[in-house]
Design a protein around this motif. Structure first.
Motif, PDB file in Angstrom:
ATOM      1  N   TYR A  28       0.586  -1.163  -0.005  1.00  0.00           N
ATOM      2  CA  TYR A  28      -0.013   0.020   0.062  1.00  0.00           C
ATOM      3  C   TYR A  28       0.814   1.275   0.188  1.00  0.00           C
ATOM      4  N   LEU A  29       0.311   2.280  -1.003  1.00  0.00           N
ATOM      5  CA  LEU A  29       1.359   3.378  -0.875  1.00  0.00           C
ATOM      6  C   LEU A  29       0.321   4.665  -0.730  1.00  0.00           C
ATOM      7  N   HIS A  30       0.851   5.649  -0.327  1.00  0.00           N
ATOM      8  CA  HIS A  30       0.212   6.966  -0.232  1.00  0.00           C
ATOM      9  C   HIS A  30       0.628   7.888  -1.115  1.00  0.00           C
ATOM     10  N   SER A  31      -0.192   8.660  -1.833  1.00  0.00           N
ATOM     11  CA  SER A  31       0.190   9.737  -2.604  1.00  0.00           C
ATOM     12  C   SER A  31       0.663  10.855  -1.718  1.00  0.00           C
ATOM     13  N   GLU A  32       1.620  11.669  -2.134  1.00  0.00           N
ATOM     14  CA  GLU A  32       2.245  12.807  -1.625  1.00  0.00           C
ATOM     15  C   GLU A  32       1.078  13.975  -1.318  1.00  0.00           C
ATOM     16  N   LEU A  33       0.005  13.772  -2.314  1.00  0.00           N
ATOM     17  CA  LEU A  33      -1.208  14.715  -2.189  1.00  0.00           C
ATOM     18  C   LEU A  33      -2.149  14.474  -0.947  1.00  0.00           C
ATOM     19  N   VAL A  34      -2.062  13.294  -0.305  1.00  0.00           N
ATOM     20  CA  VAL A  34      -2.749  13.076   0.734  1.00  0.00           C
ATOM     21  C   VAL A  34      -2.314  13.049   2.131  1.00  0.00           C
ATOM     22  N   ARG A  35      -1.123  13.724   2.316  1.00  0.00           N
ATOM     23  CA  ARG A  35      -0.248  13.791   3.518  1.00  0.00           C
ATOM     24  C   ARG A  35      -1.131  14.709   4.352  1.00  0.00           C
ATOM     25  N   ASP A  36      -1.759  15.871   3.944  1.00  0.00           N
ATOM     26  CA  ASP A  36      -2.398  16.705   5.030  1.00  0.00           C
ATOM     27  C   ASP A  36      -3.904  16.097   5.072  1.00  0.00           C
ATOM     28  N   PHE A  96      -8.846  -4.498   9.290  1.00  0.00           N
ATOM     29  CA  PHE A  96      -7.931  -3.897   8.499  1.00  0.00           C
ATOM     30  C   PHE A  96      -8.052  -2.483   8.527  1.00  0.00           C
ATOM     31  N   LYS A  97      -6.925  -1.866   8.432  1.00  0.00           N
ATOM     32  CA  LYS A  97      -6.687  -0.312   8.836  1.00  0.00           C
ATOM     33  C   LYS A  97      -6.904   0.195   6.989  1.00  0.00           C
ATOM     34  N   ILE A  98      -7.786   0.862   6.810  1.00  0.00           N
ATOM     35  CA  ILE A  98      -8.272   1.090   5.462  1.00  0.00           C
ATOM     36  C   ILE A  98      -7.215   2.137   5.002  1.00  0.00           C
ATOM     37  N   ASP A  99      -6.829   3.215   5.704  1.00  0.00           N
ATOM     38  CA  ASP A  99      -5.865   4.019   5.044  1.00  0.00           C
ATOM     39  C   ASP A  99      -4.507   3.818   5.242  1.00  0.00           C
ATOM     40  N   TYR A 100      -4.189   2.604   5.728  1.00  0.00           N
ATOM     41  CA  TYR A 100      -2.817   2.250   5.832  1.00  0.00           C
ATOM     42  C   TYR A 100      -2.360   0.871   5.199  1.00  0.00           C
ATOM     43  N   GLY A 101      -3.235  -0.112   5.462  1.00  0.00           N
ATOM     44  CA  GLY A 101      -3.127  -1.337   4.677  1.00  0.00           C
ATOM     45  C   GLY A 101      -2.743  -2.550   5.329  1.00  0.00           C
ATOM     46  N   ASP A 102      -2.582  -2.221   6.778  1.00  0.00           N
ATOM     47  CA  ASP A 102      -2.193  -3.369   7.665  1.00  0.00           C
ATOM     48  C   ASP A 102      -3.192  -3.640   8.343  1.00  0.00           C
ATOM     49  N   VAL A 103      -3.158  -4.620   9.283  1.00  0.00           N
ATOM     50  CA  VAL A 103      -4.050  -5.293  10.238  1.00  0.00           C
ATOM     51  C   VAL A 103      -3.840  -5.236  11.633  1.00  0.00           C
ATOM     52  N   GLN A 104      -4.904  -5.052  12.395  1.00  0.00           N
ATOM     53  CA  GLN A 104      -4.726  -4.927  13.776  1.00  0.00           C
ATOM     54  C   GLN A 104      -5.561  -6.070  14.472  1.00  0.00           C
ATOM     55  N   TYR A 105      -5.168  -6.432  15.735  1.00  0.00           N
ATOM     56  CA  TYR A 105      -5.730  -7.506  16.616  1.00  0.00           C
ATOM     57  C   TYR A 105      -6.472  -6.615  17.748  1.00  0.00           C
ATOM     58  N   VAL A 106      -7.518  -6.516  17.820  1.00  0.00           N
ATOM     59  CA  VAL A 106      -8.172  -5.558  18.844  1.00  0.00           C
ATOM     60  C   VAL A 106      -9.192  -6.247  19.319  1.00  0.00           C
ATOM     61  N   PRO A 107      -9.554  -5.964  20.627  1.00  0.00           N
ATOM     62  CA  PRO A 107     -10.705  -6.582  21.508  1.00  0.00           C
ATOM     63  C   PRO A 107     -11.570  -5.731  20.845  1.00  0.00           C
ATOM     64  N   LYS A 116     -21.047   8.191   9.718  1.00  0.00           N
ATOM     65  CA  LYS A 116     -21.264   8.289   8.413  1.00  0.00           C
ATOM     66  C   LYS A 116     -20.375   9.344   7.609  1.00  0.00           C
ATOM     67  N   ARG A 117     -19.889  10.393   8.235  1.00  0.00           N
ATOM     68  CA  ARG A 117     -19.094  11.290   7.781  1.00  0.00           C
ATOM     69  C   ARG A 117     -17.676  10.862   7.426  1.00  0.00           C
ATOM     70  N   PHE A 118     -17.269   9.898   8.228  1.00  0.00           N
ATOM     71  CA  PHE A 118     -16.015   9.204   7.946  1.00  0.00           C
ATOM     72  C   PHE A 118     -16.124   8.256   6.884  1.00  0.00           C
ATOM     73  N   ILE A 119     -17.149   7.845   6.475  1.00  0.00           N
ATOM     74  CA  ILE A 119     -17.213   6.800   5.543  1.00  0.00           C
ATOM     75  C   ILE A 119     -17.114   7.558   4.223  1.00  0.00           C
ATOM     76  N   GLN A 120     -17.554   8.851   4.170  1.00  0.00           N
ATOM     77  CA  GLN A 120     -17.532   9.513   2.780  1.00  0.00           C
ATOM     78  C   GLN A 120     -16.510   9.736   2.088  1.00  0.00           C
ATOM     79  N   LEU A 121     -15.151   9.779   3.023  1.00  0.00           N
ATOM     80  CA  LEU A 121     -13.972  10.177   2.627  1.00  0.00           C
ATOM     81  C   LEU A 121     -13.373   8.808   1.697  1.00  0.00           C
ATOM     82  N   HIS A 122     -12.651   9.294   0.662  1.00  0.00           N
ATOM     83  CA  HIS A 122     -12.121   8.189  -0.183  1.00  0.00           C
ATOM     84  C   HIS A 122     -10.861   7.487   0.738  1.00  0.00           C
ATOM     85  N   ARG A 123     -10.754   6.164   0.411  1.00  0.00           N
ATOM     86  CA  ARG A 123      -9.345   5.498   0.880  1.00  0.00           C
ATOM     87  C   ARG A 123      -8.221   6.424   0.753  1.00  0.00           C
ATOM     88  N   LEU A 124      -7.548   6.528   1.527  1.00  0.00           N
ATOM     89  CA  LEU A 124      -6.169   7.314   1.552  1.00  0.00           C
ATOM     90  C   LEU A 124      -4.932   6.574   1.051  1.00  0.00           C
TER      91      LEU A 124
END
Length: 274
Positions: A28-36, A96-107, A116-124
């Protein structure tokens, strides 16, 4: 509602930085354009959910299940957008951490429904594979994956988007370092599986799943599925993409839930042999 994916234009080049690496065909990669946007999203998630952990449990209408989006905390007290992939009998979730690509084991008691407002933003983070590299039959070695991961930590890294696989939702890219005249793809090509070792006679693979012939009298809109050589490759018809996607989703869920998989008789033949 699904969190949308941004498809990069084929042929375009962007400066990128690494988000997470599984192997050379799955990272998984991030574009320089999504840093902010990443920083802003993290701040907004923290402000929204940081005090929610003082609650003892979720409310009646806040039950979380497999395939639900969630807000996921980390040990560093940061919050991330997540997708619940599995829940075990002890109440622990694989997220699965949508904006980073790794997975986390969480209770699961620490997870919160994603508003809902956080679902409207595209995957980073965008899912990538090095173009024209075939994974060895026994997988990429740990040493090679570590070397590839190390190469992606360089400051000036550029990705050229060669192809987009709509079925797998993955971009095939060529990665170049600013100071290099050759791509990283070329450096790892000697370690890939050679195309010539693939079986020439693959009829046994389709004894129970027949292939459909394409009529030569009409034009067909196609997408590449699997390439062996110029005279031997597999495609699917663009009109059948929904059937293929549904089957892949059902198969993925069946494997995750350890259910027995029956013959997919309800699906029409999709793969075409050339």
């Amino acid at each position: 509602m699904d969190i949308p994916t941004v498809n990069h234009h084929v042929g375009s080049t962007e400066r990128v930085f690494v988000a997470h690496v599984n192997d050379l065909n799955d990272f998984y990669l991030h574009s320089e354009l999504v840093r902010d946007s990443l920083v802003k999203l993290g701040q907004e998630l923290y402000a929204e959910y940081s005090e929610s952990l003082t609650k003892k449990s979720l409310g009646i209408n806040e039950t979380l299940n497999i395939d639900d989006y969630c807000a996921c905390p980390s040990e560093s007290e940061d919050w991330y957008r997540g997708l619940i992939r599995q829940i075990d009998s002890n109440g622990n979730a694989i997220v699965f951490k949508i904006d980073y690509g790794d997975v986390q084991y969480v209770p699961i008691q620490f997870l919160r429904p994603l508003h809902k407002r956080f679902i409207q933003l595209h995957r980073l983070a965008f899912h990538c594979s090095l173009v024209n590299l075939i994974k060895p039959l026994d997988g990429w070695s740990v040493k090679l994956v570590d070397e590839f991961r190390s190469r992606l930590t360089t400051t000036f890294l550029y990705a050229k988007f060669i192809n987009y696989n709509e079925i797998r939702d993955i971009s095939e890219v060529e990665i170049t370092e600013k100071s290099s005249k050759t791509s990283l793809n070329n450096d790892f090509q000697p370690y890939q599986m050679q195309r010539l070792v693939l079986p020439i006679n693959d009829k046994f693979l389709y004894e129970h799943i027949p292939l459909e012939k394409i009529e030569s009298i009409q034009a067909n809109q196609i997408r590449m599925l699997y390439y062996i050589c110029p005279s031997r490759f597999y495609i699917y018809l663009r009109e059948n993409i929904n059937s293929y996607t549904n089957f892949q989703n059902d198969l993925h869920k069946a494997v995750q839930n350890l259910r027995s998989i029956s013959t997919p008789v309800k699906y029409q033949v999709i793969v075409k042999k050339m």
